[in-house]
Design a protein around this motif. Structure first.
Motif, PDB file in Angstrom:
ATOM      1  N   HIS A  72       0.901  -1.106   0.113  1.00  0.00           N
ATOM      2  CA  HIS A  72      -0.025  -0.151  -0.187  1.00  0.00           C
ATOM      3  C   HIS A  72       0.886   1.432   0.133  1.00  0.00           C
ATOM      4  O   HIS A  72       0.590   2.333  -0.656  1.00  0.00           O
ATOM      5  CB  HIS A  72      -0.933  -0.035   1.302  1.00  0.00           C
ATOM      6  CG  HIS A  72      -1.888   0.985   1.395  1.00  0.00           C
ATOM      7  ND1 HIS A  72      -2.508   1.608   0.656  1.00  0.00           N
ATOM      8  CD2 HIS A  72      -1.642   2.231   2.318  1.00  0.00           C
ATOM      9  CE1 HIS A  72      -3.402   2.876   0.958  1.00  0.00           C
ATOM     10  NE2 HIS A  72      -2.529   3.197   1.978  1.00  0.00           N
ATOM     11  N   ARG A  73       1.914   1.150   0.615  1.00  0.00           N
ATOM     12  CA  ARG A  73       2.826   2.203   0.770  1.00  0.00           C
ATOM     13  C   ARG A  73       3.532   2.760  -0.530  1.00  0.00           C
ATOM     14  O   ARG A  73       3.983   3.541  -0.898  1.00  0.00           O
ATOM     15  CB  ARG A  73       3.971   1.928   1.774  1.00  0.00           C
ATOM     16  CG  ARG A  73       5.097   2.829   1.954  1.00  0.00           C
ATOM     17  CD  ARG A  73       6.256   2.652   2.384  1.00  0.00           C
ATOM     18  NE  ARG A  73       6.712   1.239   1.569  1.00  0.00           N
ATOM     19  CZ  ARG A  73       7.360   1.478   0.427  1.00  0.00           C
ATOM     20  NH1 ARG A  73       7.902   2.542   0.019  1.00  0.00           N
ATOM     21  NH2 ARG A  73       7.740   0.377  -0.093  1.00  0.00           N
ATOM     22  N   SER A  74       3.660   1.826  -1.558  1.00  0.00           N
ATOM     23  CA  SER A  74       4.379   1.794  -2.691  1.00  0.00           C
ATOM     24  C   SER A  74       3.970   3.001  -3.552  1.00  0.00           C
ATOM     25  O   SER A  74       5.081   3.775  -3.906  1.00  0.00           O
ATOM     26  CB  SER A  74       4.175   0.521  -3.533  1.00  0.00           C
ATOM     27  OG  SER A  74       4.882   0.487  -4.560  1.00  0.00           O
ATOM     28  N   PHE A  75       2.655   3.133  -3.981  1.00  0.00           N
ATOM     29  CA  PHE A  75       2.521   4.294  -4.309  1.00  0.00           C
ATOM     30  C   PHE A  75       1.773   5.332  -3.856  1.00  0.00           C
ATOM     31  O   PHE A  75       1.738   6.683  -4.123  1.00  0.00           O
ATOM     32  CB  PHE A  75       1.383   3.836  -5.633  1.00  0.00           C
ATOM     33  CG  PHE A  75       2.120   3.479  -7.028  1.00  0.00           C
ATOM     34  CD1 PHE A  75       2.555   4.059  -7.855  1.00  0.00           C
ATOM     35  CD2 PHE A  75       2.317   1.827  -6.787  1.00  0.00           C
ATOM     36  CE1 PHE A  75       3.084   3.205  -9.018  1.00  0.00           C
ATOM     37  CE2 PHE A  75       3.000   1.283  -8.013  1.00  0.00           C
ATOM     38  CZ  PHE A  75       3.352   2.093  -8.922  1.00  0.00           C
ATOM     39  N   ALA A  83       3.204  13.802  -6.746  1.00  0.00           N
ATOM     40  CA  ALA A  83       4.625  13.167  -7.283  1.00  0.00           C
ATOM     41  C   ALA A  83       4.538  12.290  -8.216  1.00  0.00           C
ATOM     42  O   ALA A  83       5.417  12.224  -9.052  1.00  0.00           O
ATOM     43  CB  ALA A  83       5.264  12.924  -5.913  1.00  0.00           C
ATOM     44  N   ILE A  84       3.423  11.651  -8.409  1.00  0.00           N
ATOM     45  CA  ILE A  84       3.343  10.539  -9.537  1.00  0.00           C
ATOM     46  C   ILE A  84       3.496  11.176 -10.893  1.00  0.00           C
ATOM     47  O   ILE A  84       3.762  10.769 -11.868  1.00  0.00           O
ATOM     48  CB  ILE A  84       2.100   9.673  -9.151  1.00  0.00           C
ATOM     49  CG1 ILE A  84       2.151   8.536 -10.427  1.00  0.00           C
ATOM     50  CG2 ILE A  84       0.877  10.580  -9.356  1.00  0.00           C
ATOM     51  CD1 ILE A  84       3.215   7.686  -9.992  1.00  0.00           C
ATOM     52  N   VAL A 149       1.854  -8.958  -8.083  1.00  0.00           N
ATOM     53  CA  VAL A 149       0.505  -8.635  -8.154  1.00  0.00           C
ATOM     54  C   VAL A 149       0.196  -7.515  -7.263  1.00  0.00           C
ATOM     55  O   VAL A 149      -0.538  -6.582  -7.575  1.00  0.00           O
ATOM     56  CB  VAL A 149      -0.174  -9.800  -7.704  1.00  0.00           C
ATOM     57  CG1 VAL A 149      -1.773  -9.483  -7.561  1.00  0.00           C
ATOM     58  CG2 VAL A 149      -0.143 -11.044  -8.760  1.00  0.00           C
ATOM     59  N   GLY A 150       0.619  -7.418  -6.170  1.00  0.00           N
ATOM     60  CA  GLY A 150       0.380  -6.069  -5.307  1.00  0.00           C
ATOM     61  C   GLY A 150       1.008  -5.044  -5.655  1.00  0.00           C
ATOM     62  O   GLY A 150       0.265  -4.086  -5.456  1.00  0.00           O
ATOM     63  N   THR A 151       1.971  -4.943  -6.667  1.00  0.00           N
ATOM     64  CA  THR A 151       2.481  -3.577  -6.971  1.00  0.00           C
ATOM     65  C   THR A 151       1.564  -2.956  -7.904  1.00  0.00           C
ATOM     66  O   THR A 151       1.263  -1.804  -8.111  1.00  0.00           O
ATOM     67  CB  THR A 151       3.918  -3.776  -7.581  1.00  0.00           C
ATOM     68  OG1 THR A 151       4.705  -3.920  -6.583  1.00  0.00           O
ATOM     69  CG2 THR A 151       4.253  -2.272  -8.133  1.00  0.00           C
ATOM     70  N   LEU A 152       0.972  -3.972  -8.768  1.00  0.00           N
ATOM     71  CA  LEU A 152      -0.082  -3.543 -10.001  1.00  0.00           C
ATOM     72  C   LEU A 152      -1.278  -2.844  -9.429  1.00  0.00           C
ATOM     73  O   LEU A 152      -1.856  -1.783  -9.752  1.00  0.00           O
ATOM     74  CB  LEU A 152      -0.321  -4.508 -10.756  1.00  0.00           C
ATOM     75  CG  LEU A 152      -1.376  -4.472 -11.959  1.00  0.00           C
ATOM     76  CD1 LEU A 152      -0.805  -3.128 -13.058  1.00  0.00           C
ATOM     77  CD2 LEU A 152      -1.629  -5.878 -12.712  1.00  0.00           C
ATOM     78  N   PHE A 153      -1.855  -3.630  -8.440  1.00  0.00           N
ATOM     79  CA  PHE A 153      -3.199  -3.329  -7.823  1.00  0.00           C
ATOM     80  C   PHE A 153      -2.830  -1.975  -6.923  1.00  0.00           C
ATOM     81  O   PHE A 153      -3.863  -1.055  -6.642  1.00  0.00           O
ATOM     82  CB  PHE A 153      -3.515  -4.617  -6.865  1.00  0.00           C
ATOM     83  CG  PHE A 153      -4.453  -5.557  -7.721  1.00  0.00           C
ATOM     84  CD1 PHE A 153      -5.482  -5.128  -8.690  1.00  0.00           C
ATOM     85  CD2 PHE A 153      -3.907  -6.784  -7.650  1.00  0.00           C
ATOM     86  CE1 PHE A 153      -5.698  -6.271  -9.437  1.00  0.00           C
ATOM     87  CE2 PHE A 153      -4.665  -7.649  -8.429  1.00  0.00           C
ATOM     88  CZ  PHE A 153      -5.484  -7.344  -9.245  1.00  0.00           C
ATOM     89  N   VAL A 158      -4.469   3.488  -5.875  1.00  0.00           N
ATOM     90  CA  VAL A 158      -3.835   4.818  -5.234  1.00  0.00           C
ATOM     91  C   VAL A 158      -4.470   5.880  -5.090  1.00  0.00           C
ATOM     92  O   VAL A 158      -4.655   6.840  -4.071  1.00  0.00           O
ATOM     93  CB  VAL A 158      -2.299   5.017  -5.779  1.00  0.00           C
ATOM     94  CG1 VAL A 158      -2.347   5.563  -7.152  1.00  0.00           C
ATOM     95  CG2 VAL A 158      -1.634   5.953  -4.639  1.00  0.00           C
ATOM     96  N   ASN A 159      -5.121   6.470  -6.213  1.00  0.00           N
ATOM     97  CA  ASN A 159      -6.019   7.480  -6.254  1.00  0.00           C
ATOM     98  C   ASN A 159      -7.690   7.312  -6.065  1.00  0.00           C
ATOM     99  O   ASN A 159      -8.178   8.426  -6.260  1.00  0.00           O
ATOM    100  CB  ASN A 159      -5.940   8.116  -7.932  1.00  0.00           C
ATOM    101  CG  ASN A 159      -4.623   8.566  -8.018  1.00  0.00           C
ATOM    102  OD1 ASN A 159      -3.945   9.291  -7.118  1.00  0.00           O
ATOM    103  ND2 ASN A 159      -4.074   8.338  -9.255  1.00  0.00           N
TER     104      ASN A 159
END
Length: 226
Positions: A72-75, A83-84, A149-153, A158-159
């Motif tokens: 969850h913290r990734s993005f 910042a994205i 998988v988690g990074t994609l989701f 995130v928004n």
């Protein structure tokens, strides 16, 4: 390919540097994992369930849910001040962004595993012995699939207003093959059975990693466009 990997490593270093300064997500994941470990210990009846039967389930449940904190913290770190947008405007490919985030998340999850796994061994008096290295290899395979998988989701939600809720809801169904493969293969090794009995589950883990790392890398640019 060399340029993509180089850009991905730069993004991973950025995320790791941010986490190293705050350490909030890492400490949260470690504390959560250790608390869950204690809860499982006091709920465990050693006369009914042996430690070799209990430990694999405990390990992979803890790794799955503690890993979600880091994913969850990734993005989430890119959400502040938009910042994205700066990251997307930088001269790096979208695939490099995904791989960089995934590498940082993989290091995060593996670091949690390296702390929690010895705690499980000591707390439950688990006799790993000669199977310690194979179990660590299984943990790495599981972490790769979980992170892909988690990074994609994480990028998809995130928004949204309910990102904390949507990420587990979307990701957990895809984590089922990972948890099953890791738990079943490690359970057989911890029980002293030959590695040939664990091999069918290991093949599921390897196939899952290959398919979903490739698919998530290719799907990530379209996720950001949406």
């Amino acid at each position: 390919m060399v340029e993509t990997v180089g850009d991905a490593w730069l993004i991973a270093r950025k995320d790791l540097a941010i986490e190293f300064r705050t350490r909030s997500a890492f400490f949260s994941a470690v504390v959560f994992a250790l608390l869950a470990l204690v809860i499982f210990y006091f709920a465990w009846d050693p006369t009914a369930v042996s430690v070799t039967d209990l430990a694999p389930g405990v390990l992979w449940v803890i790794f799955t849910f503690s890993g979600l904190l880091g994913l969850h913290r990734s993005f989430g770190v890119e959400a502040a001040d938009h910042a994205i947008d700066g990251l997307l405007a930088s001269p790096v490919s979208r695939e490099s962004i995904f791989l960089g985030k995934a590498i940082a998340n993989l290091i995060f999850v593996v670091a949690v595993q390296l702390i929690v796994m010895p705690a499980v061994v000591v707390f439950y008096n688990l006799p790993l012995g000669d199977v310690a290295l194979p179990v660590l290899g299984i943990a790495l395979l599981a972490a790769i699939g979980l992170v892909a998988v988690g990074t994609l989701f994480s990028a998809m939600v995130v928004n949204t207003r309910l990102a904390e809720l949507l990420l587990p809801m979307l990701a957990l169904p895809f984590f089922v093959p990972i948890v099953m493969g890791a738990a079943q293969s490690s359970a057989r090794l911890m029980a002293g059975r030959p590695i040939a009995e664990a091999w069918p589950w290991l093949r599921i883990l390897v196939a899952f990693d290959i398919v979903f790392v490739t698919a998530c890398t290719l799907a990530f640019p379209f996720t950001l466009d949406e």
